[in-house]
Write an enzyme that holds these catalytic residues in place. Structure first.
Site, PDB file in Angstrom:
ATOM      1  N   LYS A  79     -25.711  76.595  10.377  1.00 24.68           N
ATOM      2  CA  LYS A  79     -26.507  77.822  10.232  1.00 24.68           C
ATOM      3  C   LYS A  79     -27.917  77.538  10.748  1.00 24.68           C
ATOM      4  O   LYS A  79     -28.436  76.426  10.566  1.00 24.68           O
ATOM      5  CB  LYS A  79     -26.525  78.213   8.759  1.00 24.68           C
ATOM      6  CG  LYS A  79     -27.182  79.556   8.457  1.00 24.68           C
ATOM      7  CD  LYS A  79     -27.049  79.848   6.966  1.00 24.68           C
ATOM      8  CE  LYS A  79     -27.651  81.191   6.607  1.00 24.68           C
ATOM      9  NZ  LYS A  79     -27.623  81.439   5.157  1.00 24.68           N
ATOM     10  N   SER A 154     -25.700  85.882   4.262  1.00 20.99           N
ATOM     11  CA  SER A 154     -26.482  85.682   5.456  1.00 20.99           C
ATOM     12  C   SER A 154     -25.891  84.652   6.423  1.00 20.99           C
ATOM     13  O   SER A 154     -26.405  84.497   7.523  1.00 20.99           O
ATOM     14  CB  SER A 154     -27.902  85.281   5.084  1.00 20.99           C
ATOM     15  OG  SER A 154     -27.880  84.120   4.303  1.00 20.99           O
ATOM     16  N   SER A 178     -24.425  83.865   0.012  1.00 23.72           N
ATOM     17  CA  SER A 178     -24.460  83.852   1.473  1.00 23.72           C
ATOM     18  C   SER A 178     -23.467  82.951   2.186  1.00 23.72           C
ATOM     19  O   SER A 178     -23.390  83.001   3.407  1.00 23.72           O
ATOM     20  CB  SER A 178     -25.873  83.477   1.946  1.00 23.72           C
ATOM     21  OG  SER A 178     -26.756  84.523   1.621  1.00 23.72           O
TER      22      SER A 178
END
Lengths: 474, 90, 470
Positions: A79, A154, A178
């Site tokens: 990420k 996210s 997330s």
């Protein structure tokens, strides 16, 4: 070599050792996949093809020597809020669009040391604020299973990358769901470990007391293997005080006598298909010898507001450092430092980030601190205590991960309805306990998932149960 | 519940909010805060897991390379980071 | 109307650790700009603070030395505000649960001893330095993250002299502990003054102002004197003092408003989530207490009891290294006063640097003092011996024996020499007969010279006097 991209980590590791293919071939196959997918799904912000090829060559040398770690030669995505020295780390924000970290996150160093191969940085909601990856300042990511829908957020980019077979695993971060929610939307196994299991050194902070890094994979066994690799004592994070190590018999499939609480939330907020899927997981567990019963935790009704207040409060402080002075974007034409700060922050932060900073600032401000921040803290403590109490009589809890399946892009326009989607995931974040999302079927072609939670430090139990469930599904 | 004074909060957070954004923001914030105001009163503070002295870092100095840190500066002057001077009294 | 000045102090001292409070960067003073920085102290994304154990130990020792209670649990908090010298836009400090509480120091005032209460001591990180340079402000973050203790007193002081006395005692104490070098000119000790005035006899506190960053004793006193007069003038004229932060202008000796906003800053304190609360056990605290040296106040009492005058007591205890040396010499000899005299007259001026450094073993100095005290050598010889020891080590008693440096007490021998000197200095004798008293001293000097400076001084003087009478 096409079939390579569909194999999981363990299968690939075995293939490498059998010399069915080389790491270089493996990485090339995934690079090709990325090239063919990215225009459609936009899971990545930065791709590291050249670096990957050189790392793959190094992995081959290491594999030749024998005794290489499991992840040697295996490609992955991080990420884009995980710092990678020399490689852009943007948090999907214009504030850090050109930021190149001068150091690497501990998790990245550990994966590199194991010989794994970074293929790219995953798209996300800006500074991890969002549940759909639509808050990325650059572009949204599409759900590979239905490109009209969101992959979740996210950690939407990493999830989409794994779901699209661009890589067999990715690391995301989870503050209020997330990792788990994108895992649920994309049909993956997503794990948020016990708080303190994985070092946050190098994870760009959103809410420091809630953030945790965790793996997104296609199988339970892969997930445990990745977590074992990235979890280790780290002197650079004072809150990383425990290690996960997979017990030898973790995947024996024996779950007899384990007590599971089927957790009912007030209002029964999940879609019928999801509720049905969770019920069928309960049935599978009971079938295989676990003891299942219904439980309720009234304290959880405060979880969402407590989460939004606490996470925004910490975020307002964590994001105050972005001011244009030492790194990142800088607005022109300011005559004073305050003007520089205001101008830089207002120009380069997106609307959701600004909204949360304002909310967090308000919650901490004089005159409001008691009404908001202190109450939220108190609620979080009560939730922690409630979980501790239930885990005295029950080994594990089962509930949905999300109220709905992946929703259409552009559907959720108001913040409160977006926040309500985190209903099932924020409690575990507030309590610091481990929580895993496991795919358990589909509804109208879209993945549905169930969530398992256990007491602090009992991450292994989640894998044990999840593996047993996974067996049946396959 | 006290009304949400966007200007003063924005000032504290060093954010400017355009007039156009203010109305929408005020509504959003009010909804979020109403949602958050349902929390019951706070309990007194209790100790959580604490660090013993032995868990703290040893006092050892190490050299670091400032070059990449200075390179990251949006506006550098020789070997210093810069800000505009307005309003600063030293 | 008579006004009383009420003063409280907030003193920041930089702790003398090798590395910063939350990272391993060096803390050396005067390093090239931005050379002692790293991603952590520059607040780069993803970095985390790692608390330096020595900072906690030094701060707790400072607390113990000022009679504070050391908290079993204490906690770091974030103090949020924006300023270019603060990279994270929050300072990691301690608000609700500081490390040390409820202590104090005794100071000497015109009216005797006074106890000034220390309300708290907490640990925090320093900010960077800003420098003006042609239309821009430059930021140097070397100092950012240097560990500080903040010592907050109760508003117990009533004059500039008392404030100075407190800062001085605190400074000496911290230097004794070795936890801070307290060099005000380098900024490792900084003083903020909170000051208000009220009509004499009033119990209610007046509105106070804060004067920030005073870094010399002189400025502390001047700022207090100016500000108390300024406030008294306002009240006399019927006005009200505005609560604000002011800056002392060194050139003009006056204070000026620093912050225009009257409202206090909203720091939005909340617990630092990256650092778990700290726990100090009774055993930890005992171990730290055992590391404390005998403190200045106790040593002063001890030297005063030995009969030393206040001025000497002050000099002997100002610097711990000097006091430690003196104590070792005391332990090795029988003549404290002579030891002190030799130490202060001969060695103090030879020692270079901030702290006393002496190549002579204290036992040697004690030996010289004993030789003088026993009458084996006279004062002048003792001084010479002490000075010689600085150049190279030797056994004083041995050397006295070998070189015949012993004091001459034989009257007959002395008289012989005196008479010879008298013969050689007829002119001087006539000056004396003519009534010039100063010439006596010169004559005695010549006599002493004849004996190589080794005549017993009182005996020599008596004999010279007697001879002159003849």
């Amino acid at each position: 070599m096409n079939g390579l991209i569909f194999q999981d980590i363990h299968a690939l590791a075995a293939g490498l050792r059998r010399k069915d293919f080389s790491a270089l071939e493996l990485v090339r196959a995934h690079i090709d996949r990325i090239r063919s997918c990215e225009d459609t799904i936009s899971a990545l912000i930065t791709r590291t093809e050249e670096l990957a090829l050189s790392r793959a060559a190094a992995a081959d040398a290491r594999l030749a020597g024998g005794d290489a770690p499991l992840l040697c030669g295996i490609p992955f995505v991080l990420k884009d809020n995980i710092c990678t020295e020399g490689i852009p780390t943007t948090c999907a924000s214009r504030m850090l669009a050109d930021y190149i970290p001068p150091y690497s996150a501990t998790v990245y160093a550990r994966l590199q040391a194991a010989g794994a191969v970074l293929l790219g940085k995953g798209n996300m909601d800006e500074f991890s604020m969002g549940s759909s990856t639509e808050n990325s300042a650059f572009y949204p990511t599409r759900n590979p299973l239905d490109i009209s829908r969101v992959p979740g957020g996210s950690s939407g980019g990493p999830a989409a990358a794994v779901a699209a077979y661009e890589v067999p695993f990715a690391l995301g971060s989870d503050t209020g769901g997330s990792i788990r929610q994108p895992a649920a939307f994309c049909g993956l196994v997503g794990m948020k470990p016990t708080y303190g299991t994985v070092s946050r050194h190098g994870l760009v902070a959103f809410a420091s007391s809630l953030d945790q890094i965790g793996p997104l994979t296609r199988t339970v066994q892969d997930n445990a293997a990745v977590l074992s690799c990235i979890s280790a004592p780290d002197g650079r994070d004072a809150t990383a005080n425990r290690t996960f190590a997979a017990a030898k018999d973790l995947f024996s499939g024996d779950i007899r006598g384990i007590s599971v609480g089927l957790l009912r939330f007030p209002g029964d907020a999940a879609d019928p298909a999801i509720r049905a899927a969770v019920e069928s997981v309960a049935a599978v567990l009971a079938d295989r010898g676990a003891q299942v019963r219904e439980v309720r935790l009234p304290a959880l009704s405060d979880a969402l507001p407590a989460y939004y207040i606490l996470s925004s409060a910490e975020a307002s402080a964590n994001l105050a450092r972005y001011d244009g002075v030492r790194y990142g974007a800088r607005a022109e034409g300011a005559a004073s430092p305050d003007e520089l700060f205001c101008s830089t922050r207002s120009t380069y932060f997106g609307p959701e980030v600004r909204r949360r900073i304002l909310l967090g600032t308000y919650a901490l401000s004089a005159g409001h601190r008691d009404a908001f921040y202190l109450r939220a803290q108190s609620a979080a403590r009560r939730i922690r205590a409630a979980f501790a109490e239930i885990f005295a009589t029950c080994d594990c809890l089962l509930c949905p991960t999300t109220p709905t399946v992946a929703f259409p892009a552009g559907e959720k326009s108001d913040p409160v309805s977006m926040y309500r989607g985190d209903l099932f995931t924020v409690p575990a974040s507030l309590a610091g306990i481990p929580a895993l999302s496991l795919p358990c079927g589909t509804a109208d072609g879209l993945p549905v998932a169930a969530q398992l939670m256990a007491a602090e430090g009992n991450d292994g139990l989640l894998y044990r149960l999840a593996a047993a469930i996974e067996e049946v599904r396959i | 519940m006290a009304p949400f004074d966007i200007d003063s909060i924005a000032g504290l957070a060093r954010l400017t909010v355009s007039d156009g954004e203010k109305a929408a923001l005020a509504e959003d914030m009010a909804a979020i805060l109403a949602f958050a105001a349902t929390l019951p009163e706070a309990d007194p503070y209790t100790e959580e897991a604490a660090l013993p002295l032995s868990a703290l870092r040893e006092d050892e100095a190490a050299d670091s390379d400032p070059a990449p840190l200075l390179c990251a500066a949006p506006k550098l002057r020789e070997d210093a980071f810069t800000v505009p001077s307005g309003g600063i009294s030293l | 109307m008579n006004f009383e000045t009420v003063i409280g102090l907030e003193i920041h001292a930089e702790l003398a650790t090798k590395s910063k409070i939350f990272c391993s960067c060096r803390t050396d003073f005067g390093a090239p700009r931005n050379s002692q920085v790293c991603p952590v102290c520059l607040g780069h994304p993803g970095t985390l603070p790692r608390l330096n154990r020595k900072v906690v130990e030094y701060a707790a020792m400072a607390g113990l030395a000022t009679g504070c209670r050391i908290a079993e649990f204490s906690r770091m908090d974030r103090k949020n505000y924006f300023y270019p010298d603060l990279p994270k836009a929050y300072q990691i400090s301690q608000d609700a649960h500081p490390l040390c509480l409820d202590g104090g120091l005794t100071i000497d005032t015109e009216d005797g001893e006074k106890f000034v209460r220390v309300e708290r001591i907490h640990i925090e990180e320093d900010a960077g330095k800003l420098i003006h340079a042609q239309g821009e402000t430059l930021a140097d973050y070397n100092r950012c993250g240097v560990p500080l203790i903040e010592v907050v007193t109760a508003p117990d002081m009533r004059s500039a002299a008392e404030a100075r006395a407190f800062v001085s005692e605190l400074r000496t104490t911290l230097r004794y502990l070795g936890v801070s070098d307290c060099r005000m000119q380098e900024g490792s000790l900084r003083c903020d003054v909170n000051i208000s005035v009220r009509p004499a006899g009033s119990a209610k506190l007046g509105e106070r102002t804060e004067i920030k960053n005073l870094n010399s004793f002189q400025f502390i006193e001047k700022a207090i004197e100016y500000e108390s007069r300024r406030q008294a003038d306002i009240l006399t004229a019927g006005g009200t003092v505005r609560r604000e932060t002011r800056r002392f202008d060194e050139q003009t000796g006056t204070t000026h408003t620093l912050r225009e906003k009257e409202t206090a800053a909203d720091y939005r304190f909340f617990p630092e989530p990256d650092i778990p609360p700290l726990r100090l056990t009774p055993a930890d605290i005992e171990a730290l207490a055992a590391r404390l040296p005998e403190l200045p106040a106790a040593r002063r009492k001890r030297y005063a009891a030995l009969g030393f005058p206040p001025a000497d007591v002050h000099i002997l205890t100002e610097d711990r290294a000097l006091s430690d040396y003196f104590d070792r010499a005391l332990a090795a000899g029988q003549h404290p006063k002579i030891t002190a005299n030799l130490l202060l007259s001969e060695y103090l001026r030879l020692s270079e640097g901030e702290s006393f450094v002496c190549p002579v073993a204290p036992e040697r100095l004690a030996a010289v003092a004993d030789l003088a005290g026993e009458g084996t050598v006279n004062a002048s010889t003792a001084k010479k011996l002490a000075a010689r020891l600085w150049e190279g080590d030797f056994d004083p008693a041995e050397t006295v024996r070998r070189e015949g440096l012993g004091q001459i007490c034989d009257e007959a021998a002395l008289l012989e020499g005196i008479r010879a000197v008298f013969c050689e200095n007829a002119a001087l004798i006539s000056q004396i007969r003519a009534g010039k008293a100063a010439a006596v001293k010169a004559l005695v000097g010549k006599c002493m010279g004849r004996f190589g400076g080794r005549a017993e001084p009182r005996l020599l003087n008596r004999l010279v006097e007697e001879e002159l009478k003849k």
